[in-house]
Design a protein around this motif. Structure first.
Motif, short mmCIF file in Angstrom:
data_model
loop_
_atom_site.label_atom_id
_atom_site.label_comp_id
_atom_site.label_asym_id
_atom_site.label_seq_id
_atom_site.Cartn_x
_atom_site.Cartn_y
_atom_site.Cartn_z
N GLY A 45 46.66 18.69 45.06
CA GLY A 45 46.78 19.69 44.01
C GLY A 45 46.65 21.10 44.53
O GLY A 45 46.72 21.34 45.74
N ARG A 46 46.44 22.00 43.61
CA ARG A 46 46.31 23.40 43.95
C ARG A 46 44.83 23.79 43.88
O ARG A 46 44.19 23.58 42.85
N ALA A 47 44.31 24.34 44.97
CA ALA A 47 42.90 24.72 45.01
C ALA A 47 42.71 26.09 44.35
O ALA A 47 43.54 26.98 44.53
N LEU A 48 41.65 26.23 43.59
CA LEU A 48 41.35 27.52 42.97
C LEU A 48 39.89 27.87 43.16
O LEU A 48 39.00 27.12 42.80
N MET A 49 39.67 29.02 43.79
CA MET A 49 38.31 29.52 43.95
C MET A 49 38.15 30.72 43.02
O MET A 49 38.88 31.69 43.13
N ASP A 50 37.19 30.62 42.14
CA ASP A 50 36.89 31.75 41.28
C ASP A 50 35.62 32.40 41.82
O ASP A 50 34.54 31.84 41.73
N LEU A 51 35.80 33.58 42.42
CA LEU A 51 34.67 34.19 43.12
C LEU A 51 33.61 34.73 42.18
O LEU A 51 32.48 34.92 42.58
N LEU A 52 33.96 34.99 40.94
CA LEU A 52 32.95 35.52 40.01
C LEU A 52 32.08 34.41 39.46
O LEU A 52 30.88 34.54 39.38
N SER A 53 32.69 33.30 39.07
CA SER A 53 31.89 32.18 38.59
C SER A 53 31.46 31.29 39.75
O SER A 53 30.67 30.38 39.57
N ILE A 90 38.06 34.04 30.79
CA ILE A 90 39.43 33.86 30.31
C ILE A 90 39.55 32.52 29.59
O ILE A 90 39.18 31.48 30.13
N LEU A 91 40.05 32.55 28.36
CA LEU A 91 40.17 31.35 27.54
C LEU A 91 41.61 30.87 27.42
O LEU A 91 41.87 29.68 27.32
N VAL A 101 37.77 27.10 34.69
CA VAL A 101 36.96 28.29 34.45
C VAL A 101 37.53 29.45 35.26
O VAL A 101 37.62 29.38 36.48
N PHE A 102 37.96 30.48 34.56
CA PHE A 102 38.46 31.67 35.22
C PHE A 102 37.74 32.88 34.65
O PHE A 102 37.57 32.99 33.44
N THR A 103 37.32 33.75 35.55
CA THR A 103 36.62 34.95 35.11
C THR A 103 37.42 36.16 35.55
O THR A 103 37.91 36.20 36.68
N GLY A 104 37.54 37.12 34.67
CA GLY A 104 38.21 38.36 35.02
C GLY A 104 37.22 39.51 34.93
O GLY A 104 36.14 39.36 34.37
N VAL A 105 37.61 40.63 35.51
CA VAL A 105 36.76 41.81 35.41
C VAL A 105 37.60 42.97 34.89
O VAL A 105 38.73 43.19 35.34
N LEU A 106 37.05 43.64 33.88
CA LEU A 106 37.72 44.82 33.33
C LEU A 106 36.90 46.03 33.73
O LEU A 106 35.73 46.16 33.34
N HIS A 107 37.52 46.89 34.55
CA HIS A 107 36.82 48.09 35.01
C HIS A 107 37.15 49.25 34.07
O HIS A 107 38.24 49.31 33.50
N ILE A 108 36.22 50.17 33.94
CA ILE A 108 36.35 51.28 32.99
C ILE A 108 37.62 52.12 33.24
O ILE A 108 38.22 52.65 32.30
N SER A 109 38.08 52.17 34.51
CA SER A 109 39.27 52.97 34.81
C SER A 109 40.56 52.28 34.35
O SER A 109 41.62 52.89 34.36
N ASP A 110 40.48 50.99 33.98
CA ASP A 110 41.67 50.26 33.55
C ASP A 110 41.69 50.00 32.05
O ASP A 110 42.46 49.18 31.56
N VAL A 111 40.83 50.69 31.30
CA VAL A 111 40.74 50.47 29.85
C VAL A 111 41.91 51.12 29.13
O VAL A 111 42.61 50.49 28.35
N GLU A 112 42.13 52.38 29.40
CA GLU A 112 43.27 53.09 28.80
C GLU A 112 43.58 54.35 29.58
O GLU A 112 42.89 54.69 30.53
N GLU A 113 44.66 55.03 29.18
CA GLU A 113 45.13 56.20 29.92
C GLU A 113 44.08 57.30 29.97
O GLU A 113 43.81 57.87 31.01
N ARG A 114 43.48 57.56 28.81
CA ARG A 114 42.52 58.66 28.77
C ARG A 114 41.20 58.24 29.41
O ARG A 114 40.92 57.06 29.57
N TYR A 115 40.39 59.23 29.74
CA TYR A 115 39.11 59.00 30.39
C TYR A 115 38.11 58.37 29.41
O TYR A 115 37.92 58.86 28.31
N VAL A 116 37.53 57.28 29.81
CA VAL A 116 36.53 56.60 28.98
C VAL A 116 35.17 56.79 29.62
O VAL A 116 35.00 56.57 30.82
N THR A 117 34.19 57.22 28.84
CA THR A 117 32.88 57.53 29.42
C THR A 117 31.96 56.32 29.52
O THR A 117 31.16 56.23 30.44
N SER A 118 32.08 55.38 28.56
CA SER A 118 31.16 54.25 28.59
C SER A 118 31.83 52.97 28.13
O SER A 118 32.57 52.96 27.14
#
Ligand SMILES: [Zn+2]
Length: 193
Positions: A45-53, A90-91, A101-118
């Motif tokens: 099969g295909r091996a999958l390593m999820d480094l976050l989980s 990820i569901l 089980v797959f885990t993703g990460v959403l960083h503040i710089s990838d939320v939207e075009e404008r600057y997000v503070t928190s």
């Protein structure tokens, strides 16, 4: 953690008995077995390593196996939140459910075009969000919500856990009146999960 040893294997075809890693670096999941602290594939099969989980699994090579890819749109639940990023379990990929089980990460710089503070104004643990996979570098699924259709689909009150209702640019809890902020998807509250 020795990333190099596992890096070349994730996503690749593996054979029964093929070494995937050691239990110090990964939690063995479906399609694997452990012998003397070493994790091996049980199947072809295909091996999958999820480094976050920290999970390693092997998916059988049958049609319909659905794993996140760059450009996939995914739906997930927000887990651990920090000031500049959140982890997302990820569901679903598109309309399809996942078994692994797959885990993703959403960083503040990838939320939207404008600057997000928190990140606190973007999403909170327990929320359901729709995001796009923009990178899978080092087996970490990096997510983005930078589109009108992406963002929080369901948000829950941090005081009483009720489903929040959109009110102009904010969200309000119909039960306790608490007001919060989110980066909402255009169709907030509409898609069935
Ligand atoms: Zn409330």
């Amino acid at each position: 953690m020795n990333l190099k040893s596992s890096e070349h294997k994730s996503g690749h075809l593996v054979l029964p008995g093929e070494r995937l890693g050691v239990i110090e670096e990964f939690i063995p999941d479906s399609g694997t077995y452990v012998q003397d602290g070493v994790i091996y594939s049980k199947i072809v099969g295909r091996a999958l390593m999820d480094l976050l989980s920290k999970r390693v699994s092997v998916y059988p090579l049958i049609s319909g196996v659905n794993v996140p890819k760059v450009t996939s749109t995914v739906v997930g639940q927000v887990g651990n939140a920090q000031s500049d990023n959140v982890l997302v379990r990820i569901l679903k990929i598109g309309p399809k459910k996942l078994s692994g089980v797959f885990t993703g990460v959403l960083h503040i710089s990838d939320v939207e075009e404008r600057y997000v503070t928190s990140m606190n104004d973007v999403c909170k643990p327990g929320d359901i969000i729709r995001a796009k996979v923009i990178s899978d570098k080092n087996q970490v699924y990096h997510l983005s919500t930078n589109d009108k259709g992406l963002g929080v689909m369901y948000a829950f009150c941090s005081q009483c856990s009720s489903l929040l209702e959109p009110k102009r640019h904010e969200m309000q809890c119909p039960k306790c009146g608490n007001v919060e902020r989110r980066k909402m998807a255009l169709d907030y509250g509409k898609e069935e999960i």
